[in-house]
Design a protein around this motif. Structure first.
Motif, PDB file in Angstrom:
ATOM      1  N   LEU A   1       0.833  -1.203   0.000  1.00 34.28           N
ATOM      2  CA  LEU A   1       0.000   0.000   0.000  1.00 34.28           C
ATOM      3  C   LEU A   1       0.865   1.249   0.000  1.00 34.28           C
ATOM      4  O   LEU A   1       0.578   2.228  -0.706  1.00 34.28           O
ATOM      5  CB  LEU A   1      -0.928  -0.007   1.216  1.00 34.28           C
ATOM      6  N   GLU A   2       1.921   1.237   0.783  1.00 32.01           N
ATOM      7  CA  GLU A   2       2.809   2.403   0.851  1.00 32.01           C
ATOM      8  C   GLU A   2       3.494   2.676  -0.483  1.00 32.01           C
ATOM      9  O   GLU A   2       3.813   3.828  -0.800  1.00 32.01           O
ATOM     10  CB  GLU A   2       3.866   2.191   1.934  1.00 32.01           C
ATOM     11  N   LEU A   3       3.714   1.616  -1.273  1.00 30.75           N
ATOM     12  CA  LEU A   3       4.385   1.765  -2.563  1.00 30.75           C
ATOM     13  C   LEU A   3       3.412   2.022  -3.711  1.00 30.75           C
ATOM     14  O   LEU A   3       3.803   1.985  -4.873  1.00 30.75           O
ATOM     15  CB  LEU A   3       5.224   0.515  -2.851  1.00 30.75           C
ATOM     16  N   GLY A   4       2.138   2.252  -3.372  1.00 23.43           N
ATOM     17  CA  GLY A   4       1.162   2.638  -4.389  1.00 23.43           C
ATOM     18  C   GLY A   4       0.257   1.527  -4.870  1.00 23.43           C
ATOM     19  O   GLY A   4      -0.608   1.758  -5.722  1.00 23.43           O
ATOM     20  N   GLY A   5       0.440   0.311  -4.371  1.00 28.10           N
ATOM     21  CA  GLY A   5      -0.434  -0.776  -4.760  1.00 28.10           C
ATOM     22  C   GLY A   5      -1.812  -0.642  -4.143  1.00 28.10           C
ATOM     23  O   GLY A   5      -2.011   0.107  -3.176  1.00 28.10           O
ATOM     24  N   ASP A   6      -2.783  -1.377  -4.696  1.00 22.26           N
ATOM     25  CA  ASP A   6      -4.122  -1.331  -4.124  1.00 22.26           C
ATOM     26  C   ASP A   6      -4.312  -2.489  -3.147  1.00 22.26           C
ATOM     27  O   ASP A   6      -3.401  -3.289  -2.901  1.00 22.26           O
ATOM     28  CB  ASP A   6      -5.198  -1.305  -5.220  1.00 22.26           C
TER      29      ASP A   6
END
Length: 612
Positions: free
Chosen positions: A36-41
């Motif tokens: 999540l922190e790296l932009g994933g959903d």
């Protein structure tokens, strides 16, 4: 109304607006939150966490097992969907074959009890359809832990040690994988699984050259079902090996069985309860048990719904017994000729039916097995035998996971040995939400397949060798699994994802959490921390499938007065210790403010939530 609860909690309920993750192992939680922190959903994160769970909780789940999930997307927030990762019985898994092997029940351990492995294909399907990350990025976390190692949990080491004699004498491939110099690893030591890391690398590599992310994942799914994994499994289990009945049997799963099946999506089954919509699997799982229990309890006032009081605990136990009796009499896969029709299933969830069942709850504990009546449907009751009648059940293949049961168990050991697996919940800042329960393929369920780093699951033990049963063993049909994640909506918006390991206890412990959250308005962490209980007054879903009439297992923290009151009412109470029951977790979303919350079980000091 505020329910009775402890005044303090073991941890704070996490709050934020970015994303939340909760699972049964901190490494899975941390990995998913990193996504999540790296932009994933939420779907990228859940899949990453799931593959990490294969590596760090191998005594509770594995790639050769199964899973079910329920989720909503930000694009369709009012449509809960089931991720169906429960594989069916192989073509060779017939009642006639098992009877010819001298069996009167499906064994609890050994590859003859293996359904088609469903977990990996299901997770890859979710990633393909709803994720955003490349497969290589997703699997990098699990590959790293499998190759470089991770500190082994004490419970993993204990499980390996408890099965080590069997590994050395009968399952040498498992000894090669899990023992070093013939001994189980020490807790905290680094353990590695390079064979499974290689399997994952091969899945990634097979998609090289495909033009799109989705096609690269589709190629990996085909490789899993038709490539080296499928061939290795089919070749290895042809050799007879020791099963939990003591006999030597060969497995019947073939490469064709794996090639012919894929995971899929289904509409969730739902019930409205006091302004909320609860979403579950259909009756090929035990999900409707939670819905039926809520429907029964909906007719009581709040005083009857607090599990922390004598009246509430008694009422909840009795409602669960009625719902579970229907499970074991009527539930089964829709592909079976004896399964419930949609019309019959609708009867079980009608207010009129719930009222009939509610009227059966009296002041004292029932000692009977009491399924309801569905017009036009002949009830088929399962065998009802106690442990004493079975013959002091013990050894490999008992309960979930299938770890050897001590000859003279303490109350804590008795409660803890029956029921456990893994769970993960994720919500992201866009409103995607997923709850999933991976299980099966425990390291102690069948011999490890050489070169793969994992073994097969034993989910077929939930099927009966009875032609008339709605959950009979039948090729191509799904075993009536206990895997049962939950999603909650309000006014067409997802507000909660929750679940727990625990076999037959999964929906029982989730019922306690929902009552405490939705009716008692407890803080989420306080609701998880609160004393748990469950009934054992139903045929167990796991070998040897015994029951305990009026049986109830409680945490001692429920209190002496409450426990004594339950005993006066006729419940046969087993004390499990202060912190022994349930491994619940949840993530929560307020669709109005955007505030996210998460909480996780402190029991066993293993489950954690993370978020911001």
């Amino acid at each position: 109304m505020t329910f009775r609860s402890e005044t303090t909690t073991t941890r704070p309920t996490l709050e934020g607006t970015f994303g939340m993750t909760a699972s049964t192992h901190w490494l899975a939680t941390g990995s998913a939150q990193a996504v999540l922190e790296l932009g994933g959903d939420a779907f990228d994160a859940a899949v990453v966490g799931a593959f990490v769970l294969h590596v760090v909780e191998p005594h509770l789940n594995g790639p050769g097992g199964d899973m079910t999930g329920v989720f909503v997307t930000a694009q369709e927030p009012d449509r809960p969907v089931v991720l169906m990762g429960q594989g069916p019985a192989p073509a060779g898994a017939t009642i006639e074959h098992f009877r010819a092997e001298g069996l009167d029940a499906v064994p609890g351990a050994g590859a003859l009890a293996a359904a088609v492995p469903g977990a990996v294909d299901a997770w890859l399907l979710l990633l393909q359809e709803h994720g955003t990350w490349e497969l290589a990025e997703v699997l990098a976390f699990a590959i790293d832990y499998a190759e470089r190692g991770h500190p082994v949990l004490a419970r993993v080491a204990e499980t390996i040690d408890s099965a080590s004699a069997l590994f050395r004498t009968d399952w040498p491939s498992s000894a090669d994988l899990w023992l070093e110099n013939g001994q189980a690893p020490e807790p905290g030591s680094l353990i590695r699984n390079p064979e499974y890391a290689q399997v994952l690398r091969e899945l990634v590599a097979t998609g090289d050259g495909e033009p799109t992310r989705e096609e690269r994942i589709a190629a990996a799914r085909r490789e899993w079902r038709t490539g080296r994994v499928a061939r290795s499994i089919a070749d290895f289990i042809r050799t007879p090996h020791r099963h939990s009945d003591g006999g030597l049997h060969a497995g019947v799963l073939t490469a064709a069985d794996m090639a012919d099946w894929t995971a899929g999506f289904e509409d969730a089954l739902t019930l409205d309860f006091r302004g909320y919509t609860i979403a579950k699997t259909g009756p090929w799982g035990q999900g409707p048990v939670l819905l039926q229990a809520l429907a029964i309890l909906d007719g009581f006032d709040e005083a009857h719904l607090d599990p922390g009081t004598e009246l509430g605990a008694h009422t909840v136990l009795e409602a669960l017994k009625l719902a579970l009796a229907d499970r074991d009499t009527y539930y089964g896969d829709s592909g079976s000729a004896t399964a419930l029709t949609p019309e019959a299933l609708a009867v079980l969830l009608r207010p009129e039916y719930a009222a009939e069942r509610r009227a059966l709850i009296g002041e004292n504990a029932s000692h009977e097995f009491r399924p309801g009546t569905i017009p036009g449907v002949d009830p088929v009751s399962p065998p009802l035998r106690t442990e004493a009648e079975f013959g002091a059940a013990g050894g490999l293949g008992i309960g979930e996971p299938t770890v050897p049961k001590p000859a003279d168990p303490t109350p804590e050991e008795r409660a803890a040995v029956r029921g456990d697996t893994c769970h993960i919940d994720v919500v992201d800042r866009w409103g995607n939400m997923v709850s999933a329960t991976p299980s099966g393929g425990w390291l102690q369920s069948s011999p490890a397949v050489p070169g793969l780093g994992f073994c097969l699951g034993t989910r077929l033990q939930m099927m009966w060798l009875d032609q008339n049963s709605p959950s009979r063993l039948e090729p191509g049909t799904r075993p009536r699994t206990t895997l049962s994640p939950t999603l909650v909506l309000r006014d067409g918006e997802p507000v909660m994802a929750l679940g727990t390991p625990g076999g037959d206890q999964q929906d029982q412990w989730q019922l306690l959490l929902l009552l405490r959250l939705l009716v008692g308005e407890l803080d989420p962490q306080a609701a998880i921390d609160a004393p748990a209980l469950h009934t054992t007054a139903m045929p167990g879903s796991f070998y040897p499938r015994t029951w305990e009439p009026a049986g109830a297992v409680v945490e001692d923290r429920l209190g002496e007065d409450v426990i004594a009151g339950l005993e006066r009412r006729g419940h046969r109470v087993t004390r499990a210790g202060d912190w022994a029951l349930g491994r619940l977790s949840c993530v929560i979303r307020d669709p109005v403010t955007g505030v996210l919350r998460a909480a996780a079980n402190p029991r066993g000091m293993q489950g954690y939530a993370a978020g911001r």
